[in-house]
Design a protein around this motif. Structure first.
Motif, PDB file in Angstrom:
ATOM      1  N   GLY A 388       4.784 -36.864  21.786  1.00  0.00           N
ATOM      2  CA  GLY A 388       5.219 -36.419  23.342  1.00  0.00           C
ATOM      3  C   GLY A 388       4.183 -36.975  24.246  1.00  0.00           C
ATOM      4  O   GLY A 388       4.787 -36.932  25.268  1.00  0.00           O
ATOM      5  N   HIS A 389       3.507 -38.183  23.253  1.00  0.00           N
ATOM      6  CA  HIS A 389       3.265 -38.815  24.805  1.00  0.00           C
ATOM      7  C   HIS A 389       3.392 -40.523  25.119  1.00  0.00           C
ATOM      8  O   HIS A 389       4.935 -40.080  24.324  1.00  0.00           O
ATOM      9  CB  HIS A 389       1.424 -39.283  24.564  1.00  0.00           C
ATOM     10  N   SER A 390       3.172 -40.753  25.948  1.00  0.00           N
ATOM     11  CA  SER A 390       4.197 -41.984  26.128  1.00  0.00           C
ATOM     12  C   SER A 390       3.355 -43.249  26.284  1.00  0.00           C
ATOM     13  O   SER A 390       2.334 -43.631  27.109  1.00  0.00           O
ATOM     14  CB  SER A 390       4.881 -42.111  27.670  1.00  0.00           C
ATOM     15  N   VAL A 391       3.633 -44.242  25.410  1.00  0.00           N
ATOM     16  CA  VAL A 391       2.812 -45.528  25.266  1.00  0.00           C
ATOM     17  C   VAL A 391       3.508 -46.330  26.105  1.00  0.00           C
ATOM     18  O   VAL A 391       4.898 -47.211  25.564  1.00  0.00           O
ATOM     19  CB  VAL A 391       2.617 -45.991  24.161  1.00  0.00           C
ATOM     20  N   LEU A 392       3.344 -46.957  27.289  1.00  0.00           N
ATOM     21  CA  LEU A 392       4.247 -48.057  28.294  1.00  0.00           C
ATOM     22  C   LEU A 392       2.795 -48.527  29.134  1.00  0.00           C
ATOM     23  O   LEU A 392       1.723 -48.288  29.625  1.00  0.00           O
ATOM     24  CB  LEU A 392       5.084 -47.261  29.209  1.00  0.00           C
ATOM     25  N   SER A 401     -10.797 -36.363  16.887  1.00  0.00           N
ATOM     26  CA  SER A 401     -11.757 -35.593  17.555  1.00  0.00           C
ATOM     27  C   SER A 401     -13.146 -35.808  16.898  1.00  0.00           C
ATOM     28  O   SER A 401     -12.563 -36.510  15.344  1.00  0.00           O
ATOM     29  CB  SER A 401     -11.309 -34.697  17.703  1.00  0.00           C
ATOM     30  N   PRO A 402     -14.663 -35.336  17.098  1.00  0.00           N
ATOM     31  CA  PRO A 402     -15.529 -35.804  16.403  1.00  0.00           C
ATOM     32  C   PRO A 402     -15.354 -34.890  15.514  1.00  0.00           C
ATOM     33  O   PRO A 402     -15.002 -34.071  15.351  1.00  0.00           O
ATOM     34  CB  PRO A 402     -16.576 -35.369  17.932  1.00  0.00           C
ATOM     35  N   GLN A 403     -16.396 -35.914  14.696  1.00  0.00           N
ATOM     36  CA  GLN A 403     -16.745 -35.389  13.348  1.00  0.00           C
ATOM     37  C   GLN A 403     -17.499 -33.901  13.773  1.00  0.00           C
ATOM     38  O   GLN A 403     -17.346 -32.558  12.586  1.00  0.00           O
ATOM     39  CB  GLN A 403     -17.222 -36.332  12.438  1.00  0.00           C
ATOM     40  N   TYR A 404     -18.671 -34.049  14.504  1.00  0.00           N
ATOM     41  CA  TYR A 404     -19.802 -33.422  14.077  1.00  0.00           C
ATOM     42  C   TYR A 404     -18.881 -31.932  15.219  1.00  0.00           C
ATOM     43  O   TYR A 404     -19.096 -30.847  14.192  1.00  0.00           O
ATOM     44  CB  TYR A 404     -20.593 -33.433  14.854  1.00  0.00           C
ATOM     45  N   SER A 405     -18.231 -31.555  16.395  1.00  0.00           N
ATOM     46  CA  SER A 405     -18.480 -30.651  16.833  1.00  0.00           C
ATOM     47  C   SER A 405     -16.848 -29.832  16.385  1.00  0.00           C
ATOM     48  O   SER A 405     -16.395 -28.716  16.413  1.00  0.00           O
ATOM     49  CB  SER A 405     -18.338 -30.462  18.325  1.00  0.00           C
ATOM     50  N   THR A 406     -16.024 -30.771  15.590  1.00  0.00           N
ATOM     51  CA  THR A 406     -14.677 -30.785  15.493  1.00  0.00           C
ATOM     52  C   THR A 406     -14.319 -30.539  13.969  1.00  0.00           C
ATOM     53  O   THR A 406     -12.874 -29.880  14.101  1.00  0.00           O
ATOM     54  CB  THR A 406     -13.722 -30.898  16.465  1.00  0.00           C
ATOM     55  N   GLY A 407     -14.693 -31.741  13.438  1.00  0.00           N
ATOM     56  CA  GLY A 407     -14.696 -31.323  12.243  1.00  0.00           C
ATOM     57  C   GLY A 407     -13.793 -32.859  11.838  1.00  0.00           C
ATOM     58  O   GLY A 407     -12.162 -32.467  10.588  1.00  0.00           O
ATOM     59  N   GLN A 408     -13.014 -33.106  12.891  1.00  0.00           N
ATOM     60  CA  GLN A 408     -12.129 -34.346  13.271  1.00  0.00           C
ATOM     61  C   GLN A 408     -11.018 -33.748  13.123  1.00  0.00           C
ATOM     62  O   GLN A 408      -9.642 -34.026  12.871  1.00  0.00           O
ATOM     63  CB  GLN A 408     -11.906 -35.758  12.239  1.00  0.00           C
ATOM     64  N   LYS A 409      -9.868 -32.459  13.649  1.00  0.00           N
ATOM     65  CA  LYS A 409      -8.698 -31.621  13.697  1.00  0.00           C
ATOM     66  C   LYS A 409      -8.150 -31.621  14.404  1.00  0.00           C
ATOM     67  O   LYS A 409      -6.990 -31.030  14.428  1.00  0.00           O
ATOM     68  CB  LYS A 409      -9.311 -29.852  13.188  1.00  0.00           C
ATOM     69  N   TYR A 410      -8.145 -32.706  15.435  1.00  0.00           N
ATOM     70  CA  TYR A 410      -7.423 -32.928  16.734  1.00  0.00           C
ATOM     71  C   TYR A 410      -7.626 -34.432  17.066  1.00  0.00           C
ATOM     72  O   TYR A 410      -8.362 -35.145  16.053  1.00  0.00           O
ATOM     73  CB  TYR A 410      -7.682 -32.759  17.136  1.00  0.00           C
ATOM     74  N   ILE A 411      -6.195 -35.304  16.706  1.00  0.00           N
ATOM     75  CA  ILE A 411      -6.042 -36.193  17.471  1.00  0.00           C
ATOM     76  C   ILE A 411      -5.812 -36.243  19.106  1.00  0.00           C
ATOM     77  O   ILE A 411      -4.682 -34.674  19.449  1.00  0.00           O
ATOM     78  CB  ILE A 411      -4.488 -36.959  17.154  1.00  0.00           C
ATOM     79  N   TYR A 412      -6.234 -37.093  19.226  1.00  0.00           N
ATOM     80  CA  TYR A 412      -6.437 -37.861  21.352  1.00  0.00           C
ATOM     81  C   TYR A 412      -5.930 -38.854  22.022  1.00  0.00           C
ATOM     82  O   TYR A 412      -6.539 -39.940  21.482  1.00  0.00           O
ATOM     83  CB  TYR A 412      -7.334 -36.629  22.144  1.00  0.00           C
ATOM     84  N   THR A 413      -4.785 -38.705  22.470  1.00  0.00           N
ATOM     85  CA  THR A 413      -4.924 -39.958  22.988  1.00  0.00           C
ATOM     86  C   THR A 413      -4.523 -39.831  24.859  1.00  0.00           C
ATOM     87  O   THR A 413      -4.389 -39.008  25.501  1.00  0.00           O
ATOM     88  CB  THR A 413      -3.184 -40.225  22.641  1.00  0.00           C
ATOM     89  N   GLY A 414      -4.309 -41.421  25.749  1.00  0.00           N
ATOM     90  CA  GLY A 414      -4.202 -41.118  27.037  1.00  0.00           C
ATOM     91  C   GLY A 414      -2.207 -41.452  26.738  1.00  0.00           C
ATOM     92  O   GLY A 414      -1.719 -41.648  25.422  1.00  0.00           O
ATOM     93  N   SER A 415      -1.854 -41.691  27.823  1.00  0.00           N
ATOM     94  CA  SER A 415      -0.418 -41.870  28.276  1.00  0.00           C
ATOM     95  C   SER A 415      -0.028 -42.511  29.551  1.00  0.00           C
ATOM     96  O   SER A 415      -0.351 -42.116  30.293  1.00  0.00           O
ATOM     97  CB  SER A 415       0.073 -40.561  27.977  1.00  0.00           C
ATOM     98  N   HIS A 416       1.347 -42.900  29.666  1.00  0.00           N
ATOM     99  CA  HIS A 416       1.492 -43.599  30.845  1.00  0.00           C
ATOM    100  C   HIS A 416       1.864 -42.640  31.414  1.00  0.00           C
ATOM    101  O   HIS A 416       1.965 -42.621  32.707  1.00  0.00           O
ATOM    102  CB  HIS A 416       2.933 -44.619  30.092  1.00  0.00           C
TER     103      HIS A 416
END
Length: 500
Positions: A388-392, A401-416
């Motif tokens: 969905g994102h772009s790597v350019l 995502s953080p272990q403490y608050s989310t249990g690492q249930k998400y992945i997040y990224t920047g994008s072009h």
């Protein structure tokens, strides 16, 4: 239901009604106060192996007593209102929330509101990272500057560093676990070391403060000058691992100021390196040759080979992040995808399959070819793929995502495309898309304990996103399947408490 005392004031009456307001009805009617029918993301067939799906679910699953009163709704998350009411009624028998209970609530309150500008520079922002405890933020810019902000003191600049021997840009920084030392690198073979714990605010290289240089080049390089793309401190803060443009990995001992391990790792640039877990025995590297490789320092001296290879990307790897459990990694790639890896499935086969590209392109100035978007690696070993994102244009970074608050249930990224994307780890769904920046978002960092995220962009801005927030909610596109409108939720909750 017990009567409310006639002489109760408004505050006590609200608290009384909240703890006693027909709990049986609220907890058993199956209704949700989450505004959009929020549910635990359903796993898509064959989208993810059962191990990571179950592990992620267990880390943010509430106590079974909270769901036992709604047997038909086990597959849905329990609303915040019901969780709080259940705690007041002591349904769990503990009198308080467990860590998993907290994650169950906190993981639905994503930092998507704002943003609020932390800093604005005239040159591109390349790095933005919270310290391990979240008290500091480190941001690095192309114009030779690194700034350390005190998050807990109004984002005041604690240290303003003017980089030494800069080539092109500051490519990466890393702060030691004790927050004493900061290392930074650029397109040169020298790691610079700054005393981040000193009281000197204006740290001008070798003018107001000494920046020690650790040169990774050797006489065997034949005068070739390579650059360093990636840096990371070890858990004990005694070593730094670096990935360089000559395809090598360097492990540096900061006490002796020498290279303790040198690995000829890849046939192309090593864009990212990281320690896999807290033992620091395993190192993972990602390269423009499209492979992730895992190196075991305990047996490398005897074999000279990687412990395993992870194949599946069709283009170069821009960044890798470890879940820090010794098993799972994610990688961002120029093939416009993030992949999730299980180290137990890596190949020991030294044969690296390449040659699938039948087109020519350069991610630094060209868009990704349309005909390549449907290509699949015939030997893909990844567990899941997120798109969905772009790597350019630059080496864009992704994280768990953080272990403490989310249990690492998400992945997040920047994008072009100037946005920040948040994906659900299990379902692969895009749960949020944050819009504000006017240029490529190269880096972003989720606070380890607070619902706060910082992003840095080539527009020169470093901004923070929060929950809750007073900014314009329209800056974030949120999936209705997994989240809800927190402002409407709060207003409805308050109204319900007053009316009951």
């Amino acid at each position: 239901m017990l009567p409310v005392p006639e002489d109760a004031d408004t505050d006590s009456m609200i608290g009384y009604r909240f703890s006693k307001m027909e709990i049986e009805s609220e907890l058993s009617d199956g209704s949700s106060d989450d505004g959009g029918g929020s549910s635990w993301p359903s796993q898509k067939p064959d989208s993810l192996d059962q191990d990571i799906a179950q592990l992620t679910k267990l880390q943010s699953r509430p106590n079974e007593h909270f769901s036992s009163v709604s047997p038909r709704k086990h597959d849905f998350p329990i609303s915040t209102l019901k969780m709080l009411a259940g705690r007041e009624a002591n349904l769990s028998g503990r009198g308080r929330f467990s860590l998993a209970d907290c994650r169950h609530v906190l993981s639905r309150y994503l930092p998507v509101y704002g943003p609020y500008i932390v800093d604005q520079m005239s040159t591109r922002a390349y790095v933005s990272q919270f310290s391990a405890d979240g008290s500091l933020l480190i941001a690095a810019f192309q114009g030779s500057q690194i700034r350390i902000y005190d998050v807990e003191k109004g984002w005041k600049v604690r240290k303003n560093i003017l980089a030494r021997s800069l080539r092109w840009t500051i490519t990466d920084t890393s702060l030691s676990p004790d927050q004493r030392w900061l290392v930074y690198a650029s397109m040169s073979p020298v790691i610079q070391i700054v005393d981040a714990g000193s009281h000197t605010c204006e740290s001008l290289a070798n003018i107001t403060e000494v920046h020690d240089g650790l040169d990774l080049s050797s006489h065997d390089d034949g005068g070739y000058s390579f650059g360093i793309f990636s840096l990371q401190f070890s858990t004990d803060g005694q070593e730094v691992v670096a990935g360089s443009s000559d395809g090598d990995i360097h492990v540096c001992d900061l006490n002796t100021k020498k290279v303790s391990l040198h690995i000829s790792a890849h046939t192309s640039d090593v864009n990212s390196v990281c320690f896999v877990d807290e033992s620091d025995h395993l190192i993972c590297s990602g390269s423009d040759d499209s492979f992730c490789k895992v190196w075991d320092r305990r047996c490398f001296a005897g074999s000279g080979k990687p412990a395993g290879v992870l194949m599946g990307h069709l283009e170069g790897i821009a960044f890798i992040d470890s879940r820090r459990d010794g098993r799972y990694l994610i990688s961002n790639s120029k093939d416009q995808a993030i992949k999730l890896w299980d180290l137990r499935k890596m190949s020991s086969n030294s044969i690296c399959y390449q040659g699938y590209r039948n087109y020519e392109w350069d991610y630094r100035w060209m868009n990704y070819p349309q005909q390549a978007r449907d290509f699949k690696h015939p030997h893909d070993q990844s567990v899941a793929t997120y798109k969905g994102h772009s790597v350019l244009r630059t080496l864009i970074r992704c994280y768990f995502s953080p272990q403490y608050s989310t249990g690492q249930k998400y992945i997040y990224t920047g994008s072009h495309d100037s946005c920040i994307y948040i994906y659900d780890l299990v379902s692969g769904d895009q749960v949020a898309k944050l819009k504000h920046h006017r240029s490529t978002v190269r880096d972003c960092s989720w606070h380890p304990t607070y619902p706060m995220l910082v992003s840095s962009s080539w527009d020169g801005e470093v901004v923070k996103w929060e929950f809750p927030g007073d900014g314009d909610a329209a800056t974030a596109t949120i999936s209705n399947t997994n989240l809800y409108d927190p402002r409407l939720q709060a207003q409805n909750l308050f109204n319900n408490l007053l009316l009951r």
